[in-house]
Write an enzyme that holds these catalytic residues in place. Structure first.
Site, PDB file in Angstrom:
ATOM      1  N   LYS A  14       0.744  -3.971  -1.483  1.00 27.72           N
ATOM      2  CA  LYS A  14       1.440  -2.685  -1.627  1.00 27.72           C
ATOM      3  C   LYS A  14       1.116  -2.015  -2.973  1.00 27.72           C
ATOM      4  O   LYS A  14       0.601  -2.660  -3.895  1.00 27.72           O
ATOM      5  CB  LYS A  14       2.948  -2.911  -1.478  1.00 27.72           C
ATOM      6  CG  LYS A  14       3.397  -3.304  -0.059  1.00 27.72           C
ATOM      7  CD  LYS A  14       4.920  -3.433  -0.016  1.00 27.72           C
ATOM      8  CE  LYS A  14       5.427  -3.717   1.394  1.00 27.72           C
ATOM      9  NZ  LYS A  14       6.913  -3.801   1.421  1.00 27.72           N
ATOM     10  N   TYR A  54       5.712   2.335   9.915  1.00 27.98           N
ATOM     11  CA  TYR A  54       7.040   1.727   9.768  1.00 27.98           C
ATOM     12  C   TYR A  54       8.050   2.276  10.775  1.00 27.98           C
ATOM     13  O   TYR A  54       9.255   2.201  10.541  1.00 27.98           O
ATOM     14  CB  TYR A  54       7.561   1.936   8.348  1.00 27.98           C
ATOM     15  CG  TYR A  54       7.146   0.870   7.350  1.00 27.98           C
ATOM     16  CD1 TYR A  54       7.324  -0.496   7.625  1.00 27.98           C
ATOM     17  CD2 TYR A  54       6.612   1.208   6.107  1.00 27.98           C
ATOM     18  CE1 TYR A  54       6.980  -1.473   6.701  1.00 27.98           C
ATOM     19  CE2 TYR A  54       6.262   0.234   5.174  1.00 27.98           C
ATOM     20  CZ  TYR A  54       6.455  -1.104   5.477  1.00 27.98           C
ATOM     21  OH  TYR A  54       6.125  -2.078   4.555  1.00 27.98           O
ATOM     22  N   ASN A 117       8.067  -4.942  -3.389  1.00 26.58           N
ATOM     23  CA  ASN A 117       7.958  -6.390  -3.205  1.00 26.58           C
ATOM     24  C   ASN A 117       6.524  -6.858  -2.923  1.00 26.58           C
ATOM     25  O   ASN A 117       6.307  -7.929  -2.361  1.00 26.58           O
ATOM     26  CB  ASN A 117       8.956  -6.870  -2.136  1.00 26.58           C
ATOM     27  CG  ASN A 117       8.735  -6.207  -0.797  1.00 26.58           C
ATOM     28  OD1 ASN A 117       7.765  -5.479  -0.604  1.00 26.58           O
ATOM     29  ND2 ASN A 117       9.631  -6.458   0.148  1.00 26.58           N
ATOM     30  N   HIS A 120       3.146  -6.747   2.352  1.00 27.84           N
ATOM     31  CA  HIS A 120       3.666  -6.631   3.718  1.00 27.84           C
ATOM     32  C   HIS A 120       2.977  -7.689   4.569  1.00 27.84           C
ATOM     33  O   HIS A 120       1.801  -7.989   4.355  1.00 27.84           O
ATOM     34  CB  HIS A 120       3.350  -5.245   4.311  1.00 27.84           C
ATOM     35  CG  HIS A 120       3.557  -5.200   5.804  1.00 27.84           C
ATOM     36  ND1 HIS A 120       4.782  -4.956   6.370  1.00 27.84           N
ATOM     37  CD2 HIS A 120       2.699  -5.435   6.837  1.00 27.84           C
ATOM     38  CE1 HIS A 120       4.670  -5.027   7.694  1.00 27.84           C
ATOM     39  NE2 HIS A 120       3.412  -5.312   8.007  1.00 27.84           N
ATOM     40  N   GLU A 131      -0.345  -3.847  14.460  1.00 31.16           N
ATOM     41  CA  GLU A 131      -0.617  -3.427  13.079  1.00 31.16           C
ATOM     42  C   GLU A 131      -2.105  -3.531  12.736  1.00 31.16           C
ATOM     43  O   GLU A 131      -2.633  -2.700  11.992  1.00 31.16           O
ATOM     44  CB  GLU A 131       0.229  -4.269  12.112  1.00 31.16           C
ATOM     45  CG  GLU A 131       1.725  -3.970  12.247  1.00 31.16           C
ATOM     46  CD  GLU A 131       2.617  -4.766  11.309  1.00 31.16           C
ATOM     47  OE1 GLU A 131       3.831  -4.508  11.305  1.00 31.16           O
ATOM     48  OE2 GLU A 131       2.112  -5.660  10.585  1.00 31.16           O
TER      49      GLU A 131
HETATM   50  N1  UDP Z   1      13.167  -2.521   2.307  1.00 29.00           N
HETATM   51  C1  UDP Z   1      13.901  -1.808   1.375  1.00 29.00           C
HETATM   52  N2  UDP Z   1      15.258  -1.968   1.358  1.00 29.00           N
HETATM   53  C2  UDP Z   1      15.916  -2.800   2.191  1.00 29.00           C
HETATM   54  C3  UDP Z   1      15.164  -3.526   3.137  1.00 29.00           C
HETATM   55  C4  UDP Z   1      13.786  -3.373   3.163  1.00 29.00           C
HETATM   56  O1  UDP Z   1      13.336  -1.055   0.607  1.00 29.00           O
HETATM   57  O2  UDP Z   1      17.140  -2.917   2.115  1.00 29.00           O
HETATM   58  C5  UDP Z   1      11.710  -2.351   2.356  1.00 29.00           C
HETATM   59  C6  UDP Z   1      10.985  -3.548   1.766  1.00 29.00           C
HETATM   60  O3  UDP Z   1       9.899  -3.067   0.992  1.00 29.00           O
HETATM   61  C7  UDP Z   1      10.494  -4.293   2.974  1.00 29.00           C
HETATM   62  C8  UDP Z   1      10.245  -3.147   3.967  1.00 29.00           C
HETATM   63  O4  UDP Z   1      11.296  -2.218   3.691  1.00 29.00           O
HETATM   64  O5  UDP Z   1       9.317  -5.029   2.682  1.00 29.00           O
HETATM   65  C9  UDP Z   1      10.311  -3.549   5.422  1.00 29.00           C
HETATM   66  O6  UDP Z   1      11.531  -4.209   5.664  1.00 29.00           O
HETATM   67  P1  UDP Z   1      11.572  -5.569   6.494  1.00 29.00           P
HETATM   68  O7  UDP Z   1      12.997  -5.863   6.775  1.00 29.00           O
HETATM   69  O8  UDP Z   1      10.634  -5.455   7.649  1.00 29.00           O
HETATM   70  O9  UDP Z   1      11.062  -6.649   5.436  1.00 29.00           O
HETATM   71  P2  UDP Z   1       9.692  -7.494   5.389  1.00 29.00           P
HETATM   72  O10 UDP Z   1       9.249  -7.746   6.789  1.00 29.00           O
HETATM   73  O11 UDP Z   1       8.700  -6.666   4.605  1.00 29.00           O
HETATM   74  O12 UDP Z   1      10.052  -8.761   4.652  1.00 29.00           O
HETATM   75 MG    MG Z   2       8.992  -6.444   8.381  1.00 25.41          MG
END
Ligand code: UDP
Ligand code: MG
Length: 138
Positions: A14, A54, A117, A120, A131
């Protein structure tokens, strides 16, 4: 009997990690865990593309900021391949919130916050295929 379960998954480094020049270090972590980087490209997507990528999160309160963020700078998209790649990548990435990520994971090591974070990773084999197609279908 040992079952082989060769898979491909999609990984994205990212903007926060690319901006800090962590891409080579992160790729080394994947390779050290036995992932093969089958394809990779450095790109920047626009907000509309991020919204499409997304789409499963479109009802979430963080959706708009998430799409702004993913389109805010260069990213590296990769197809990773190994046995059980989808789950193995999720394990190596660590918890969504770096505060909850355990030692040895990418998000523990490099993640700044729940939104920044660093990586992805596809969450299922079905989504991995979708994807991978999203970024590499030509
Ligand atoms: N995210 C965020 N706030 C939240 C939850 C998720 O900004 O409360 C962002 C975070 O960058 C995350 C992305 O949205 O990686 C996608 O969320 P997901 O729950 O799919 O998490 P991941 O699969 O990336 O662990
Ligand atoms: Mg996810």
């Amino acid at each position: 009997m040992i079952m082989s379960n060769f898979e491909q998954t999609l990984s994205i480094i990212k903007p926060d990690a690319v901006e800090r020049n962590l891409d080579n270090e992160i790729k080394e972590l994947f390779k050290n865990k036995g992932f093969k980087i089958v394809k990779e490209k450095k790109i920047q997507i626009d907000k509309t593309e991020a919204e499409s990528f997304y789409k499963i999160h479109e009802t979430k309160p963080f959706y708009n900021d998430l799409c702004e963020y993913l389109s805010s700078g260069p990213i590296i998209v990769m197809i990773l391949e190994k046995n059980n790649a989808v789950l193995a990548n999720r394990d190596l990435m660590g918890a969504t919130n770096p505060k909850d990520a355990i030692e040895g994971t990418i998000r523990k090591k490099y993640g700044i916050s729940i939104d920044k974070n660093s990586v992805h990773g596809s969450d299922s084999l079905e989504n991995a295929k979708i994807e991978i197609d999203f970024f590499f279908k030509d």
